[in-house]
Motif scaffolding. Structure first.
Motif, PDB file in Angstrom:
ATOM      1  N   ASP A 142     -17.992 -33.192 -16.831  1.00  0.00           N
ATOM      2  CA  ASP A 142     -17.716 -33.908 -15.594  1.00  0.00           C
ATOM      3  C   ASP A 142     -19.009 -34.108 -14.812  1.00  0.00           C
ATOM      4  N   GLY A 144     -19.485 -34.951 -11.803  1.00  0.00           N
ATOM      5  CA  GLY A 144     -19.404 -34.318 -10.482  1.00  0.00           C
ATOM      6  C   GLY A 144     -19.758 -32.850 -10.548  1.00  0.00           C
ATOM      7  N   ALA A 145     -19.305 -32.172 -11.605  1.00  0.00           N
ATOM      8  CA  ALA A 145     -19.600 -30.751 -11.750  1.00  0.00           C
ATOM      9  C   ALA A 145     -21.105 -30.532 -11.947  1.00  0.00           C
ATOM     10  N   ARG A 147     -23.434 -32.510 -10.778  1.00  0.00           N
ATOM     11  CA  ARG A 147     -24.055 -32.774  -9.482  1.00  0.00           C
ATOM     12  C   ARG A 147     -23.922 -31.541  -8.589  1.00  0.00           C
ATOM     13  N   LEU A 148     -22.749 -30.905  -8.665  1.00  0.00           N
ATOM     14  CA  LEU A 148     -22.531 -29.669  -7.901  1.00  0.00           C
ATOM     15  C   LEU A 148     -23.563 -28.608  -8.293  1.00  0.00           C
ATOM     16  N   CYS A 149     -23.808 -28.488  -9.606  1.00  0.00           N
ATOM     17  CA  CYS A 149     -24.798 -27.522 -10.081  1.00  0.00           C
ATOM     18  C   CYS A 149     -26.174 -27.815  -9.500  1.00  0.00           C
ATOM     19  N   ARG A 150     -26.520 -29.106  -9.447  1.00  0.00           N
ATOM     20  CA  ARG A 150     -27.837 -29.475  -8.915  1.00  0.00           C
ATOM     21  C   ARG A 150     -27.927 -29.135  -7.435  1.00  0.00           C
ATOM     22  N   VAL A 151     -26.846 -29.434  -6.707  1.00  0.00           N
ATOM     23  CA  VAL A 151     -26.821 -29.135  -5.273  1.00  0.00           C
ATOM     24  C   VAL A 151     -27.018 -27.641  -5.042  1.00  0.00           C
ATOM     25  N   ARG A 162     -22.009 -21.849 -17.447  1.00  0.00           N
ATOM     26  CA  ARG A 162     -20.914 -21.846 -16.471  1.00  0.00           C
ATOM     27  C   ARG A 162     -20.163 -23.160 -16.426  1.00  0.00           C
ATOM     28  N   VAL A 163     -20.784 -24.240 -16.836  1.00  0.00           N
ATOM     29  CA  VAL A 163     -20.139 -25.545 -16.685  1.00  0.00           C
ATOM     30  C   VAL A 163     -20.074 -26.332 -17.998  1.00  0.00           C
ATOM     31  N   PRO A 166     -17.868 -24.483 -21.037  1.00  0.00           N
ATOM     32  CA  PRO A 166     -16.412 -24.538 -20.880  1.00  0.00           C
ATOM     33  C   PRO A 166     -15.846 -25.952 -21.018  1.00  0.00           C
ATOM     34  N   TYR A 167     -16.607 -26.950 -20.533  1.00  0.00           N
ATOM     35  CA  TYR A 167     -16.135 -28.327 -20.673  1.00  0.00           C
ATOM     36  C   TYR A 167     -16.173 -28.777 -22.136  1.00  0.00           C
ATOM     37  N   TYR A 244      -8.376 -20.951 -20.119  1.00  0.00           N
ATOM     38  CA  TYR A 244      -8.645 -22.203 -19.416  1.00  0.00           C
ATOM     39  C   TYR A 244      -7.527 -22.463 -18.425  1.00  0.00           C
ATOM     40  N   ALA A 246      -5.337 -24.577 -17.937  1.00  0.00           N
ATOM     41  CA  ALA A 246      -5.203 -25.909 -17.360  1.00  0.00           C
ATOM     42  C   ALA A 246      -5.026 -26.866 -18.528  1.00  0.00           C
ATOM     43  N   PRO A 247      -4.480 -28.044 -18.300  1.00  0.00           N
ATOM     44  CA  PRO A 247      -4.359 -28.999 -19.401  1.00  0.00           C
ATOM     45  C   PRO A 247      -5.741 -29.272 -20.002  1.00  0.00           C
TER      46      PRO A 247
ATOM     47  N   LEU B  64     -30.892 -34.714  -3.642  1.00  0.00           N
ATOM     48  CA  LEU B  64     -30.576 -35.174  -4.994  1.00  0.00           C
ATOM     49  C   LEU B  64     -31.284 -36.480  -5.325  1.00  0.00           C
ATOM     50  N   PRO B  82     -32.835 -29.875  -3.453  1.00  0.00           N
ATOM     51  CA  PRO B  82     -31.682 -29.247  -2.807  1.00  0.00           C
ATOM     52  C   PRO B  82     -32.095 -28.028  -1.979  1.00  0.00           C
ATOM     53  N   PHE B  90     -18.299 -33.804  -1.667  1.00  0.00           N
ATOM     54  CA  PHE B  90     -18.278 -35.159  -2.203  1.00  0.00           C
ATOM     55  C   PHE B  90     -16.893 -35.774  -2.058  1.00  0.00           C
ATOM     56  N   THR B  94     -14.211 -31.932  -7.144  1.00  0.00           N
ATOM     57  CA  THR B  94     -14.933 -31.372  -8.290  1.00  0.00           C
ATOM     58  C   THR B  94     -14.820 -29.856  -8.365  1.00  0.00           C
ATOM     59  N   LEU B  96     -13.848 -26.614 -10.650  1.00  0.00           N
ATOM     60  CA  LEU B  96     -13.864 -26.342 -12.084  1.00  0.00           C
ATOM     61  C   LEU B  96     -12.450 -25.952 -12.515  1.00  0.00           C
ATOM     62  N   PRO B  97     -11.880 -26.691 -13.493  1.00  0.00           N
ATOM     63  CA  PRO B  97     -10.453 -26.543 -13.788  1.00  0.00           C
ATOM     64  C   PRO B  97     -10.059 -25.157 -14.296  1.00  0.00           C
ATOM     65  N   TRP B  98     -11.021 -24.396 -14.851  1.00  0.00           N
ATOM     66  CA  TRP B  98     -10.650 -23.105 -15.434  1.00  0.00           C
ATOM     67  C   TRP B  98     -10.820 -21.953 -14.440  1.00  0.00           C
ATOM     68  N   PHE B 107     -17.937 -19.990  -6.203  1.00  0.00           N
ATOM     69  CA  PHE B 107     -18.871 -20.494  -7.232  1.00  0.00           C
ATOM     70  C   PHE B 107     -20.325 -20.553  -6.740  1.00  0.00           C
ATOM     71  N   ARG B 139      -4.715 -22.454  -9.971  1.00  0.00           N
ATOM     72  CA  ARG B 139      -5.714 -23.292 -10.631  1.00  0.00           C
ATOM     73  C   ARG B 139      -5.681 -24.685  -9.994  1.00  0.00           C
ATOM     74  N   HIS B 141      -5.383 -27.636 -11.036  1.00  0.00           N
ATOM     75  CA  HIS B 141      -4.379 -28.628 -11.453  1.00  0.00           C
ATOM     76  C   HIS B 141      -3.015 -28.350 -10.832  1.00  0.00           C
TER      77      HIS B 141
END
Lengths: 254, 261
Positions: A142, A144-145, A147-151, A162-163, A166-167, A244, A246-247, B64, B82, B90, B94, B96-98, B107, B139, B141
């Motif tokens: 993702d 967005g995820a 971008r979150l890491c960069r922020v 961490r991201v 898992p994805y 996980y 989640a779907p 960024l 940053p 945002f 966003t 994290l689904p897990w 996080f 979670r 979802h």
């Protein structure tokens, strides 16, 4: 429950029909052994079939593991370095266009008729789906995820562990499911061309003697190995899905 | 973890900042010579039509994107990436689904290697303030869009930043949930002295939440008009129903219309 019952009954009916066709002389028993004869062959040579079966199972499992490791490592390397991807990807793809079975005799020339040849061939045809699953999974993170890491100022390793990982796992597991069936195929082809041991060798040998019952008995065991290995990957997938919780974003692969 | 007070009265300052993207065949001029500052504790709304370059402005504030012209200062020091004391939200939550809601909120602490115990209390307090109490273990979802965005607010605030950047955080939500989220944010800001830049295209949100509103022109974005919102704090959502509020909204609508013409 009802679906299970229906499909079980359908299989039983098919086996009965097969038995009836052969007994009724509609099909010669020499060409197609009836299910009872296959069962008999399984029980008549248990130690031979078991020995050869263990050899095949061991090589398949090892080939599968190596294919997963090599596929995942290559996939990770290719996704992290664009120049490497540009150099290596055409070769990797070209190798996929070659009908890989045709290369099996070459492996005998290079590695002899032993286990290394069969293993290498199994890895050779099974690593690709894992590689593709890994690269697709890592590319599919993702945005967005990320971008979150960069922020948050996450480091490269943190982002991966961490991201990105898992994805990527659902796609990686989908690749591993395909690899499980490919590894078995690779070992059996290896056994055909090395003609030394394993259930594939039993199939070749028995077929040359016209022993269709033994051929089918060996194939039954091969199915068992295939189902078991596939089941292990399904189990891993189930365990991951529980964590996980989640779907999962990725479905079947290949 | 409050920072030691500094002599700099500005949380962030844009000094003739411009941004051009090297697109082909024609470079895209997104931001043109923008100058403004956000005082400590000030809530600034940036109002403008979609695609006017206001998001680019915020991405630069988040470190960024780098300005191609001008200078960006954060707490008196040039901003080059940053910033640890900046929280960002945002358009999408966003999450994290897990991870559970609580783990998602924590996080930033995980990434910064701050012990969980040290921020757990702050996290739980935030979760309660935004109305997610009882959903810590859920979670993403299992949550509605509004609830996810509430969790994202908590995540942006959990490390107690002194500046929050929000890029149209509620634009993906339905109108009712959107107003609700505005109220949540208003409520949160009664109790903090944090600075904020809130990018939006909702005039109501801007007037209700902000101390000052900048209206941006069409791309390339420049500051077309500045308006100090004349309502004292604490404010309540009921403010939005008053005639004075409607007058300010109408005025801003006129400003935007003039700039679009």
């Amino acid at each position: 429950m009802k679906a299970v019952l229906t499909s079980t009954l359908a299989v039983l009916a098919m086996l009965l029909g097969w038995e009836a066709l052969v007994r009724g002389k509609a099909v010669s028993a020499d060409l197609l052994a009836p299910p009872t004869a296959v069962l008999e062959a399984l029980l008549r040579h248990p130690e031979i079939l078991l020995d050869q079966g263990i050899s095949t199972a061991r090589e398949t499992a090892l080939g599968f593991l190596l294919a997963c490791l090599i596929g995942a490592a290559m996939g990770a390397a290719l996704s992290s370095a664009a120049p490497l991807r540009r150099v290596a990807m055409p070769w990797v793809l070209a190798l996929q266009i070659v009908p890989k079975m045709a290369l099996a005799p070459l492996f005998v020339v290079w590695l002899g008729v032993g286990a290394p040849c069969r293993l290498a061939f199994a890895v050779f045809i099974a690593f690709f789906p894992v590689l593709i699953g890994t690269t697709a999974g890592l590319a599919g993170t993702d945005s967005g995820a990320l971008r979150l890491c960069r922020v948050l100022g996450a480091g490269w390793w943190q982002t991966v562990l961490r991201v990105r990982l898992p994805y990527a796992v659902p796609q990686l597991l989908a690749g591993m499911k395909t690899a499980a069936t490919m590894a078995l195929l690779g070992v059996v082809i290896g056994e055909f061309v090395t003609a030394q041991q394993g259930l594939g060798y039993v199939v070749m040998f028995a077929a040359s003697l016209g022993e269709t019952a033994l051929v089918l008995a060996a194939i039954t065991l091969l199915c068992g190995i295939g189902v078991a290995l596939y089941g292990v990957v399904l189990l891993a997938e189930w365990a991951f899905a529980r964590w996980y919780s989640a779907p999962m974003p990725a479905g079947e692969f290949g | 973890m409050p920072e030691a007070p500094t002599l700099i009265a500005e949380a962030i300052r844009f000094d003739a900042v411009g941004k051009t993207f090297p697109t082909r065949p024609v470079p895209l001029r997104a931001v043109e010579s923008v100058s403004f500052a956000v005082r400590r504790g000030e809530f600034l709304a940036i109002l403008g039509p979609s695609g006017c370059g206001k998001s680019t402005l915020l991405m630069m504030a988040a470190g960024l994107e780098t300005p191609t012209e001008g200078r960006l200062e954060r707490g008196g020091v040039e901003l080059v990436g940053p910033h640890r004391q900046t929280g960002v939200m945002f358009q999408d939550a966003t999450l994290l689904p897990w991870l559970s809601v609580l783990d998602n909120v924590l996080f930033p602490a995980t990434i910064r290697r701050i012990p969980r115990a040290q921020v757990l209390e702050a996290a739980m307090r935030l979760i309660e303030t935004v109305g997610l109490k009882g959903f810590e273990g859920a979670r993403p979802h299992e949550l509605s869009g509004g609830m996810r965005q509430r969790a994202a607010i908590c995540r942006a605030l959990v490390l107690d930043p002194d500046l929050i950047l929000m890029d149209e955080p509620f634009s993906a939500l339905d109108a009712i949930t959107r107003d609700e989220m505005g109220d949540v944010l208003l409520d949160l800001w009664q109790h903090t002295q944090k600075s904020a830049i809130f990018v939006t295209h909702s005039i109501r949100e801007a007037v209700l939440l902000a101390d000052r509103v900048l209206v941006m022109s069409r791309r390339p974005a420049t500051v077309a008009e500045e308006l100090v919102v004349p309502f004292p704090r604490p404010r309540t959502p009921a403010l939005a129903d008053s005639a004075e509020f409607a007058a300010v909204v109408a005025h801003l609508r006129g400003v935007i219309a003039r700039n679009m013409a």
